[in-house]
Design an enzyme around this catalytic site. Structure first.
Site, PDB file in Angstrom:
ATOM      1  CD1 TRP A   1       0.923  -0.125   2.985  1.00 62.89           C
ATOM      2  CD2 TRP A   1      -0.774   1.211   3.560  1.00 62.89           C
ATOM      3  NE1 TRP A   1       1.196   0.374   4.238  1.00 62.89           N
ATOM      4  CE2 TRP A   1       0.170   1.206   4.617  1.00 62.89           C
ATOM      5  CE3 TRP A   1      -1.918   1.987   3.699  1.00 62.89           C
ATOM      6  CZ2 TRP A   1       0.001   1.944   5.794  1.00 62.89           C
ATOM      7  CZ3 TRP A   1      -2.083   2.715   4.872  1.00 62.89           C
ATOM      8  CH2 TRP A   1      -1.141   2.692   5.894  1.00 62.89           C
ATOM      9  CG  ASP A   2       4.838   0.890   1.409  1.00 63.07           C
ATOM     10  OD1 ASP A   2       4.067  -0.082   1.587  1.00 63.07           O
ATOM     11  OD2 ASP A   2       5.803   1.123   2.141  1.00 63.07           O
TER      12      ASP A   2
ATOM     13  CD  GLU B   1       2.473  -4.878   8.621  1.00 62.84           C
ATOM     14  OE1 GLU B   1       3.616  -5.037   9.079  1.00 62.84           O
ATOM     15  OE2 GLU B   1       2.202  -4.900   7.414  1.00 62.84           O
TER      16      GLU B   1
ATOM     17  CE  LYS C   1       5.771  -2.758  11.407  1.00 62.39           C
ATOM     18  NZ  LYS C   1       5.646  -3.725  10.317  1.00 62.39           N
ATOM     19  CD  GLN C   2       2.389   0.623   9.815  1.00 61.58           C
ATOM     20  OE1 GLN C   2       3.027  -0.409   9.968  1.00 61.58           O
ATOM     21  NE2 GLN C   2       2.260   1.217   8.647  1.00 61.58           N
TER      22      GLN C   2
END
Ligand code: BGC
Length: 713
Positions: free
Chosen positions: A354-355, A493, A613-614
């Site tokens: 998805w980056d 994640e 994580k993010q």
């Protein structure tokens, strides 16, 4: 200090891998890491060359399981130029002591300069300088100019120039148990006294890559016609030139590479093209001239024109430079996507995630044709996405979390935890939100360019099929009278399932649910805005009835969004997770960015805790303007105030370890209106993350293209 030049003034073996990644040169078609010419893959060095879209699949049995890895293939090492006095061993150069060593990456010119002052055990001092380009005007060319100047000695040397097809994929330690032998050498030939040829083929995808290397030696202006001795092994071909060098007299070696593949357009056969091109290249200085001009033109389009000469302005250039080297105008029309780690190393195997959500905005603004080409990479894989949806029991098109050659899901299902050295299941493929990213990019590209032909011919079909997928994934819960999306993973994640659950996936990830609604709305809006003739065609093509379209409307009114304590919950049931002892873990482990690995190593699991994580929920505020979000929430029957947004951001900031480099730049943007100082600090941390390798060892495996791109737009 020239803000266009990145300089490394020392030789630190521990930094070699990082600098190789940061000094990678590329032109979109292929790229080569900034490894020293004499280096071979070992614990420190990793010369790697990668062709955009050059994948191959291999099978390995690990711990009783059959694993398939599709890798971006490391191509033959063309860099090899080395020499040694004939009274010494071939590894003379590597074993000599470096008195001075300097690497200089000139980003304006796309030029890597190296200079080493070495001394051997007998006190012989030599200065080696080299200049290297991967040609930005002709994507099939690269060149090295290599100068040897003995300072206090004269003597006979052997100079070696090779094409080495024995390379394997071994750039990432945690993949080392996986098969990395992708290449078969088809032939290695001497084309003439100057020029060697090597042709390889990948052993599963049958991609052929042909290389030629022309090596010439010059003293002052004269080409020395030194006959080369040819040495071959099964997989390499080398020229050995024997000649005498004299103290104080520099000798210049030029090595010019041509590289073609069987995927190229307008070719008969790649070896023929590589050979023909090798006859036409001319001298290094001429290639440098046309290369510099091409870069000048690229920068004229794409430079942000910073006037500051601060170190940060150099990093902004570095990020732009690597983005443009990976996704240059040369990819237009090629069947390549946006690899998360560039063409700079082997982490994530060159896969596409998805980056691109973070990468396309810059390109759409500065080089819209490059963005369009990347969107067409997805369009060509629409049938594969339909197949994936069908296999999983859904309608429409479900693009894979990780994509490579043919659009099937190439995420690993089994993952090595380098901390514990144990293998465990990997459920990251449940990140269905990649489909929202693709739809977002299509919409953003169209809004920016008003490219009707793209929307009508490709974009609308993808939007409708993705919307159809979301509609089939959403189920109606009669108890709460709302639609739900179950069994997925959000961008965070760390959370793969509910604590102690026996099946993976979480319910009602807020980011996924809101974006699903947003995508369905955009698909319906597209149907309304396209010319009616095209709408009829699309409906016929996709067997999309008015009834089916009407069935999507209620999802945009009644999607469930979880909340707790006045903030948006990352997923349903999030509030029941335990708070995490951040301080204690920080004290014990120091760097706790990869809490997943730490906790699993302790036989615990991140699933139990309120950690991330993010950025996950917070992605909503990154992608959609507040008014748009408030409208959406209102339509769904929820209230979303500015205060709630601020609280939600702050709540997750306190619970995020930033285990992905993408995280900080997202928080930086959303925090800007509320906490500008903190936002600035996070932005700077994101800006320095690759240059300083803040994830301690990941950048050497490839730059992080998503974070690089999102720091410059
Ligand atoms: C991140 C993902 C990202 C991937 C590739 C992972 O570490 O969690 O969001 O897509 O890296 O960059």
């Amino acid at each position: 200090m020239n803000p266009w030049v990145l300089t490394f003034n020392d030789f630190d073996p521990k930094q070699i891998g990082l600098r190789e990644a940061l000094c990678t040169l590329g032109n979109g078609y292929f790229a080569t890491r900034g490894a020293l010419e004499e280096s071979l893959a070992d614990a420190y060095h990793y010369p790697g060359t990668y062709l955009a879209g050059g994948y191959n699949k291999l099978t390995t049995t690990v711990a009783g399981r059959t694993l398939i890895n599709e890798d971006l293939v490391n191509l033959p090492n063309w860099l090899v130029v080395s020499f040694y006095p004939i009274d010494s061993q071939p590894n003379w150069l590597l074993s000599a002591k470096r008195l001075e060593h300097k690497l200089e990456l000139n980003m304006y010119q796309g030029l890597l300069k190296r200079s080493s002052h070495i001394i051997d055990a007998r006190g012989r001092e030599t200065i080696i300088t080299s200049r290297r380009i991967v040609h930005m005007a002709n994507p099939h060319l690269a060149a090295i100019e290599y100068i040897i100047k003995p300072l206090n000695w004269s003597g006979e040397i052997n100079l070696i120039s090779s094409l080495d097809g024995s390379v394997t994929n071994q750039g990432v330690a945690r993949y080392s148990q996986l098969n990395g032998k992708h290449l078969e050498v088809l032939n290695r030939i001497q084309i003439n006294n100057d020029t060697l040829g090597l042709c390889v083929q990948t052993n599963q995808s049958h991609l052929q890559v042909a290389l030629t290397a022309r090596t010439q030696i010059f003293a002052t202006y004269n080409c020395l016609a030194i006959p080369a001795k040819i040495q071959t092994t099964q997989e390499t071909i080398s020229q050995i030139f024997n000649f005498t060098i004299s103290a104080g007299q520099p000798i210049t070696i030029e090595k010019i590479l041509t590289l073609y593949s069987s995927r190229d357009f307008a070719i008969s056969e790649c070896q023929i093209e590589a050979k023909t091109a090798s006859q036409e290249t001319g001298r290094f200085k001429n290639l440098l001239k046309t290369h510099r001009l091409a870069w000048k033109h690229v920068w004229q389009h794409c430079d942000i024109n910073l006037t500051s000469k601060s170190p940060e302005s150099t990093i902004v250039r570095l990020h732009t430079f690597h983005l443009l080297q990976t996704l240059s105008p040369h990819i237009i029309g090629l069947d390549v996507g946006a690899p998360a780690r560039g063409l700079h190393g082997e982490a994530y195997r060159g896969h596409i995630f998805w980056d691109e959500l973070f990468i396309l905005p810059f390109l759409t603004h500065y080089l819209p044709a490059v963005s369009r080409s990347l969107l067409l990479y997805r369009y060509r894989r629409l049938n594969a996405a339909r197949r994936l949806a069908k296999q999983a029991g859904y309608a429409g098109a479900m693009f894979p979390w990780q994509s490579a050659s043919n659009g099937e899901e190439v995420s690993q299902r089994w993952h090595l935890n380098p901390r514990s050295n144990t293998w465990g299941p990997d459920y990251s493929f449940l990140q269905r939100h990649v489909n929202a990213a693709i739809a977002y990019n299509i919409w953003h590209y169209y809004q920016h360019t008003l490219d009707e032909e793209f929307l009508s011919g490709y974009g609308a079909e993808m939007l409708l099929e993705i919307a159809r997928f979301w509609a089939s994934l959403a189920t109606f819960n009669t108890t709460i009278q709302r639609y739900e999306i179950k069994g997925v993973m959000g961008p965070d994640e760390y959370h793969e399932c509910y604590p102690n659950a026996n099946k993976p996936g979480l319910n009602n990830n807020a980011y996924t649910n809101v974006m699903a609604v947003w995508v369905i709305e955009r698909a319906l809006q597209t149907i309304k805005s396209l010319p009616s003739r095209r709408v009829i065609e699309l409906k016929e093509l996709l067997k999309l009835s008015d009834q089916e379209l009407a069935s999507w409307e209620p999802i945009t009114q009644r999607m469930f969004i979880p909340f707790h304590a006045g903030i948006i919950s990352q997923f349903q049931g999030y509030e029941r997770l335990k708070e995490f002892a951040w301080q204690a873990y920080q004290t014990q482990y120091g760097n706790i960015e990869r809490l997943d690995r730490i906790l699993k190593n302790e036989k615990d699991s991140p699933d139990h805790y309120k950690i991330a994580k993010q950025a996950d929920v917070v992605m909503l505020f990154y992608l959609l303007p507040t008014m748009e979000l408030q409208r959406l929430f209102k339509q769904l029957g929820y209230t979303l105030t500015e205060k709630m947004i601020q609280h939600t951001i702050e709540y997750y900031l306190q619970r995020t370890s930033h285990g992905s480099t993408l995280s900080k730049v997202i928080f930086a943007k959303v925090l800007t209106p509320y906490k500008p100082e903190l936002a600035r600090e996070l932005y700077l941390q994101a800006l320095y993350s690759d240059l300083h390798d803040t994830q301690q060892g990941t950048t050497r495996e490839g730059i992080h293209l998503g974070v690089m791109a999102s720091t410059i737009i």
